[in-house]
Design an enzyme around this catalytic site. Structure first.
Site, short mmCIF file in Angstrom:
data_model
loop_
_atom_site.label_atom_id
_atom_site.label_comp_id
_atom_site.label_asym_id
_atom_site.label_seq_id
_atom_site.Cartn_x
_atom_site.Cartn_y
_atom_site.Cartn_z
N LYS A 1 0.83 -1.21 0.00
CA LYS A 1 0.00 0.00 0.00
C LYS A 1 0.86 1.25 0.00
O LYS A 1 0.65 2.17 -0.80
CB LYS A 1 -0.93 -0.01 1.22
CG LYS A 1 -1.87 1.19 1.28
CD LYS A 1 -2.79 1.11 2.48
CE LYS A 1 -2.07 1.50 3.74
NZ LYS A 1 -2.98 1.66 4.90
N ASP B 1 -6.26 0.58 0.39
CA ASP B 1 -6.49 0.84 1.81
C ASP B 1 -7.88 0.33 2.19
O ASP B 1 -8.57 -0.30 1.39
CB ASP B 1 -6.33 2.33 2.12
CG ASP B 1 -7.40 3.19 1.48
OD1 ASP B 1 -8.25 2.66 0.72
OD2 ASP B 1 -7.41 4.40 1.74
#
Length: 212
Positions: free
Chosen positions: A121, A139
């Site tokens: 991420k 996310d």
């Protein structure tokens, strides 16, 4: 409607709804985004933006932060939670940037993944926002929304969601699309309350509209 067509329609509508959506972490250098995204784990971006002001006032560059005592970093970043592990990762990461990359953040995805505290991420966020390269940031907002919308089916694992989205989202749209999902997830397709489907720009094409 195929998932590919659904993805393009969603991208287009969210682009109209949130034309200026971008990263909500404040930064003016790549290394600062690297620090902030580590601090943002289980913490709001708004709080991170406040906390880093004190951190950067005392340690204004990579070299200074690399030389800082981990305990002092921890004392400053403690309000973000998980202070010890975050301070340790930030210290180790800055040391590597100083010693191996001349204080610069590498623009290679695999190199980013090797930095302490950097996962897929974070690496995608850096690649997309700093270097303007194709990126998909999975996310919690992204994972929740793409499942609700029907772009993925019951997939919760971030890497699997990312791989599924790479097949549906044009590379040049990925980074901005994920930022727009964050805005939409906070304002409309919320997690802690019933989503506001009645005011959603995707109401007529969303798989879960009115269901949850």
């Amino acid at each position: 409607m195929t998932k590919e067509k659904l993805a393009l329609e969603i991208i287009g509508r969210l682009k109209k709804e949130y034309p200026d959506a971008g990263c909500t972490l404040d930064y003016d250098h790549a290394w600062k985004l690297l620090v902030s995204v580590r601090l943002a784990a289980q913490c709001t971006d708004a709080r991170v933006n406040v906390v880093v002001e004190d951190l950067y006032a005392k340690y204004p560059d990579v070299d200074a932060l690399a030389e800082a005592d981990v305990e002092d970093i921890e004392r400053i970043v403690k309000p973000c939670g998980l202070g010890h592990s975050k301070a340790r990762d930030i210290s180790a990461c800055m040391k590597i940037l100083k010693e191996q990359y001349g204080g610069k953040v590498p623009d290679d995805f695999d190199a980013l993944l090797k930095l302490p505290g950097v996962g897929r991420k974070s690496a995608n966020l850096i690649m997309g926002d700093v270097f303007g390269k194709p990126a998909i940031v999975t996310d919690t907002h992204c994972i929740r929304l793409v499942n609700r919308m029907g772009l993925v089916d019951g997939i919760k694992e971030p890497k699997k969601v990312e791989m599924a989205l790479w097949k549906l989202v044009p590379p040049e749209e990925g980074s901005d699309f994920c930022h727009r999902l964050v805005f939409h997830g906070r304002d409309v397709c919320t997690a802690r309350t019933k989503p506001h489907c009645e005011s959603c720009c995707l109401n007529d094409i969303c798989k879960k509209a009115g269901v949850e």
